[in-house]
Write an enzyme that holds these catalytic residues in place. Structure first.
Site, PDB file in Angstrom:
ATOM      1  N   HIS A   1      52.874  55.730  49.143  1.00  0.00           N
ATOM      2  CA  HIS A   1      52.795  55.908  50.236  1.00  0.00           C
ATOM      3  C   HIS A   1      54.258  56.441  51.144  1.00  0.00           C
ATOM      4  CE1 HIS A   1      48.385  56.155  50.402  1.00  0.00           C
ATOM      5  NE2 HIS A   1      48.761  55.414  48.965  1.00  0.00           N
TER       6      HIS A   1
ATOM      7  N   TYR B   1      44.629  55.127  60.077  1.00  0.00           N
ATOM      8  CA  TYR B   1      44.448  54.296  61.455  1.00  0.00           C
ATOM      9  C   TYR B   1      43.701  55.188  62.589  1.00  0.00           C
ATOM     10  CZ  TYR B   1      47.743  50.636  59.095  1.00  0.00           C
ATOM     11  OH  TYR B   1      48.268  50.207  58.448  1.00  0.00           O
TER      12      TYR B   1
ATOM     13  N   PRO C   1      46.030  41.639  60.758  1.00  0.00           N
ATOM     14  CA  PRO C   1      46.262  42.935  59.791  1.00  0.00           C
ATOM     15  C   PRO C   1      46.690  43.435  60.076  1.00  0.00           C
ATOM     16  CG  PRO C   1      44.032  42.080  59.684  1.00  0.00           C
ATOM     17  CD  PRO C   1      45.031  41.362  60.933  1.00  0.00           C
TER      18      PRO C   1
ATOM     19  N   LYS D   1      51.357  43.535  57.727  1.00  0.00           N
ATOM     20  CA  LYS D   1      52.350  42.749  57.950  1.00  0.00           C
ATOM     21  C   LYS D   1      52.505  41.190  57.000  1.00  0.00           C
ATOM     22  CE  LYS D   1      55.825  45.713  58.618  1.00  0.00           C
ATOM     23  NZ  LYS D   1      55.379  46.192  57.675  1.00  0.00           N
TER      24      LYS D   1
ATOM     25  N   TYR E   1      57.117  49.449  59.920  1.00  0.00           N
ATOM     26  CA  TYR E   1      55.943  50.208  59.402  1.00  0.00           C
ATOM     27  C   TYR E   1      55.897  50.000  57.859  1.00  0.00           C
ATOM     28  CZ  TYR E   1      51.395  51.228  57.301  1.00  0.00           C
ATOM     29  OH  TYR E   1      49.976  50.700  56.781  1.00  0.00           O
TER      30      TYR E   1
HETATM   31  P1  RFL Z   1      47.523  32.104  51.213  1.00  0.00           P
HETATM   32  O1  RFL Z   1      46.920  33.469  50.387  1.00  0.00           O
HETATM   33  O2  RFL Z   1      46.245  31.622  52.922  1.00  0.00           O
HETATM   34  O3  RFL Z   1      47.771  30.904  50.236  1.00  0.00           O
HETATM   35  C1  RFL Z   1      47.514  29.908  50.393  1.00  0.00           C
HETATM   36  C2  RFL Z   1      46.451  29.096  49.556  1.00  0.00           C
HETATM   37  O4  RFL Z   1      46.625  27.009  49.462  1.00  0.00           O
HETATM   38  C3  RFL Z   1      45.393  27.145  49.018  1.00  0.00           C
HETATM   39  N1  RFL Z   1      45.192  26.027  50.050  1.00  0.00           N
HETATM   40  C4  RFL Z   1      45.868  24.532  49.985  1.00  0.00           C
HETATM   41  N2  RFL Z   1      46.300  23.769  48.163  1.00  0.00           N
HETATM   42  C5  RFL Z   1      46.483  22.584  48.140  1.00  0.00           C
HETATM   43  N3  RFL Z   1      45.982  21.621  48.915  1.00  0.00           N
HETATM   44  C6  RFL Z   1      45.878  21.864  50.363  1.00  0.00           C
HETATM   45  N4  RFL Z   1      45.426  21.278  51.174  1.00  0.00           N
HETATM   46  C7  RFL Z   1      44.997  23.574  50.090  1.00  0.00           C
HETATM   47  N5  RFL Z   1      45.409  24.782  51.326  1.00  0.00           N
HETATM   48  C8  RFL Z   1      45.198  25.467  51.371  1.00  0.00           C
HETATM   49  C9  RFL Z   1      44.291  28.201  49.442  1.00  0.00           C
HETATM   50  O5  RFL Z   1      44.029  27.699  48.783  1.00  0.00           O
HETATM   51  C10 RFL Z   1      45.954  29.085  49.140  1.00  0.00           C
HETATM   52  O6  RFL Z   1      45.592  29.385  47.955  1.00  0.00           O
HETATM   53  O7  RFL Z   1      48.796  32.743  52.110  1.00  0.00           O
HETATM   54  P2  RFL Z   1      50.435  32.875  51.511  1.00  0.00           P
HETATM   55  O8  RFL Z   1      50.520  31.814  49.770  1.00  0.00           O
HETATM   56  O9  RFL Z   1      51.319  32.775  52.523  1.00  0.00           O
HETATM   57  O10 RFL Z   1      49.932  34.370  51.435  1.00  0.00           O
HETATM   58  C11 RFL Z   1      49.705  34.776  52.588  1.00  0.00           C
HETATM   59  C12 RFL Z   1      48.800  36.291  52.194  1.00  0.00           C
HETATM   60  O11 RFL Z   1      47.554  35.700  52.018  1.00  0.00           O
HETATM   61  C13 RFL Z   1      48.353  36.669  54.402  1.00  0.00           C
HETATM   62  O12 RFL Z   1      49.464  36.517  55.058  1.00  0.00           O
HETATM   63  C14 RFL Z   1      47.658  37.451  54.110  1.00  0.00           C
HETATM   64  O13 RFL Z   1      46.672  37.888  53.296  1.00  0.00           O
HETATM   65  C15 RFL Z   1      47.148  38.088  55.819  1.00  0.00           C
HETATM   66  N6  RFL Z   1      45.403  39.497  55.001  1.00  0.00           N
HETATM   67  C16 RFL Z   1      46.043  40.694  55.634  1.00  0.00           C
HETATM   68  N7  RFL Z   1      47.731  40.975  55.861  1.00  0.00           N
HETATM   69  C17 RFL Z   1      47.946  42.127  55.735  1.00  0.00           C
HETATM   70  O14 RFL Z   1      49.129  42.402  55.577  1.00  0.00           O
HETATM   71  N8  RFL Z   1      46.404  42.767  55.751  1.00  0.00           N
HETATM   72  C18 RFL Z   1      45.576  42.833  54.921  1.00  0.00           C
HETATM   73  O15 RFL Z   1      44.035  43.652  55.176  1.00  0.00           O
HETATM   74  C19 RFL Z   1      44.838  41.253  54.974  1.00  0.00           C
HETATM   75  N9  RFL Z   1      43.603  40.723  55.342  1.00  0.00           N
HETATM   76  C20 RFL Z   1      44.897  38.401  55.899  1.00  0.00           C
HETATM   77  C21 RFL Z   1      43.214  39.622  55.176  1.00  0.00           C
HETATM   78  C22 RFL Z   1      44.641  37.354  55.262  1.00  0.00           C
HETATM   79  C23 RFL Z   1      43.068  36.550  55.734  1.00  0.00           C
HETATM   80  N10 RFL Z   1      42.741  35.280  55.375  1.00  0.00           N
HETATM   81  C24 RFL Z   1      44.091  34.383  55.481  1.00  0.00           C
HETATM   82  C25 RFL Z   1      42.006  34.615  56.233  1.00  0.00           C
HETATM   83  C26 RFL Z   1      42.346  38.887  55.354  1.00  0.00           C
HETATM   84  C27 RFL Z   1      42.015  37.554  55.249  1.00  0.00           C
HETATM   85  C28 RFL Z   1      40.911  36.986  55.635  1.00  0.00           C
HETATM   86  C1  PHB Z   2      44.218  47.172  53.385  1.00  0.00           C
HETATM   87  O1  PHB Z   2      44.500  47.930  52.883  1.00  0.00           O
HETATM   88  O2  PHB Z   2      43.252  45.855  53.475  1.00  0.00           O
HETATM   89  C2  PHB Z   2      45.298  46.952  54.557  1.00  0.00           C
HETATM   90  C3  PHB Z   2      45.233  47.803  54.491  1.00  0.00           C
HETATM   91  C4  PHB Z   2      46.476  47.884  55.485  1.00  0.00           C
HETATM   92  C5  PHB Z   2      46.490  47.410  56.768  1.00  0.00           C
HETATM   93  C6  PHB Z   2      45.814  46.187  56.474  1.00  0.00           C
HETATM   94  C7  PHB Z   2      45.279  46.192  54.969  1.00  0.00           C
HETATM   95  O3  PHB Z   2      47.099  47.426  57.939  1.00  0.00           O
END
Ligand code: RFL
Ligand code: PHB
Length: 388
Positions: free
Chosen positions: A72, A199, A291, A295, A383
């Protein structure tokens, strides 16, 4: 059991670190609390910076990403009833972002790990970290009711915000801001409303049009922090989304049954430092961003890159220098992304407490942003991702 690096958590941070270490012959064991299916069932991020794509390539896990990821070159900000495009590529001297779901990144990394025969223990219960401030760290866990112990050189705490690693250390300083709202997200097998992300700042609240592929859309609307997902039928969601978009974009929304619907709270959080002796905190275990700036996943990747460089230096040259620099290097980049994500959140959402003054300030800021090259360049630069 003995390994070189014990990795807690098989999210993107843990899997990517494990794969990179495998390329230089360093052994890892990953302990994951949930099942493989549960980890793959979580729908989260969708936008990858070039640095993240490059690192996945270095780990040998980017073939499908290169084939299916969508480059993109811009995003749109929607306000005042119309779209204002930010040309990311023109403003950053040729850079772009890639739309590819976190679920797919995780899938590719898991497949790679399995193909290489590397050990992941799923459904590892009661994981506990021991002696990481001494010379002989080890990790214990239960699997199917039986206790196990893994001795190691280092522990990588990649277990997310709710994990055990950060809680194992008392001497942390934490910084936190919560927001009085969340994001209600929907995934549906329908073509996206626009070819790029939109956005939207609207008087009814923020909305985001994103995608996973040319046939799969991801949409979000701002909702109260204590909202229940059961209160949102698909029809209610589509109506609310369309109300918050400019007429032309609303008319281009294709509706259909959602196959995932969830609410995520918004929070900024940082724990310092990110290293305690032989324990390193990585990704969401150390920091959370709202989110809005896309990042979270990208910050996890930059932490992994710094830690991988430190571990490589240690195993190849027996030098501690990279490991000693890890926390300061990672935190310098983390705080810039925390600032950017907080700022994007602030200019795009409705804040109940700031009233009409706050709203006028937002309008002025958005107007300035899209008409000033300096301001749009600052947005674009952040970004697409600040340099590592
Ligand atoms: P993760 O992906 O949370 O993975 C951590 C893993 O550790 C496991 N775990 C354990 N394992 C063993 N023993 C324990 N005691 C444990 N406790 C936990 C968990 O089951 C899991 O598998 O962290 P990681 O790898 O650092 O990755 C980070 C990303 O996942 C995170 O920054 C992003 O997904 C944040 N985030 C979003 N980021 C975006 O850029 N755009 C988004 O749209 C977006 N949506 C989100 C999100 C994070 C969310 N969370 C954390 C609730 C939406 C949600 C719901
Ligand atoms: C998504 O596609 O899940 C998404 C994209 C951009 C954002 C957050 C989430 O800033």
């Amino acid at each position: 059991m003995r390994t070189q690096v014990a990795i807690i958590g098989s999210g993107p941070s843990g899997l990517l670190l494990g794969q990179l270490l495998a390329t230089i012959g360093v052994e890892t064991v990953i302990l994951e609390r949930s099942s493989r299916e549960h980890v793959l069932g979580r729908v989260r991020a969708g936008v990858l910076e070039q640095g993240t794509v490059d690192l996945l390539g270095e780990a040998g896990a980017a073939d499908r990403l290169h084939a299916e990821g969508l480059p993109h070159a811009g995003i749109s900000l929607a306000f005042d009833g119309r779209l204002h495009r930010i040309d990311l590529t023109a403003l950053t001297g040729g850079k772009h972002v890639t739309v590819y779901g976190q679920t797919e990144v995780t899938h590719d990394l898991m497949d790679k790990r399995e193909a290489a025969g590397l050990v992941t223990v799923y459904e590892a219960a009661n994981v506990a970290l021991h002696d990481f401030d001494g010379t002989a760290p080890f990790v214990t866990y239960d699997k199917d009711g039986v206790g196990h112990r893994i001795d190691c050189d280092f522990i990588a705490g990649c277990d997310g915000y709710h994990g055990v690693s950060r809680r194992s250390e008392g001497a942390l300083k934490t910084f936190e801001r919560t927001y009085p709202f969340g994001w209600l997200g929907v995934l549906a097998e329908v073509p996206p409303a626009d070819h790029e992300l939109v956005y939207a700042n609207h008087e009814r609240g923020f909305a985001l049009c994103s995608m996973r592929s040319p046939h799969r859309s991801r949409y979000y609307v701002q909702c109260p922090a204590d909202e229940r997902v059961e209160a949102w039928s698909d029809d209610r969601f589509w109506d609310e989304l369309r109300r918050r978009l400019p007429p032309q974009t609303a008319a281009a929304v294709t509706t259909g049954p959602s196959f995932e619907k969830s609410i995520a709270p918004l929070r900024s959080f940082v724990a310092e430092p990110m290293r305690f002796g032989k324990l390193f905190l990585v990704g969401d275990a150390a920091h959370i961003v709202p989110p809005t700036g896309a990042k979270g996943l990208n910050l996890a990747a930059s932490d992994v890159r710094y830690l991988f460089a430190g571990l490589r230096e240690f195993y190849r040259e027996r030098s501690q220098a990279g490991l000693d620099a890890y926390s300061a290097k990672a935190l310098a980049r983390v705080w810039k992304a925390v600032r950017f994500s907080w700022w994007m959140t602030t200019i795009l959402h409705r804040f109940p407490e700031t009233g009409e003054f706050g709203q006028r300030i937002q309008e002025a800021e958005l107007d300035y942003l899209v008409h000033s090259k300096a301001a749009s360049t600052a947005l674009a630069e952040n970004y697409v991702g600040l340099p590592y």
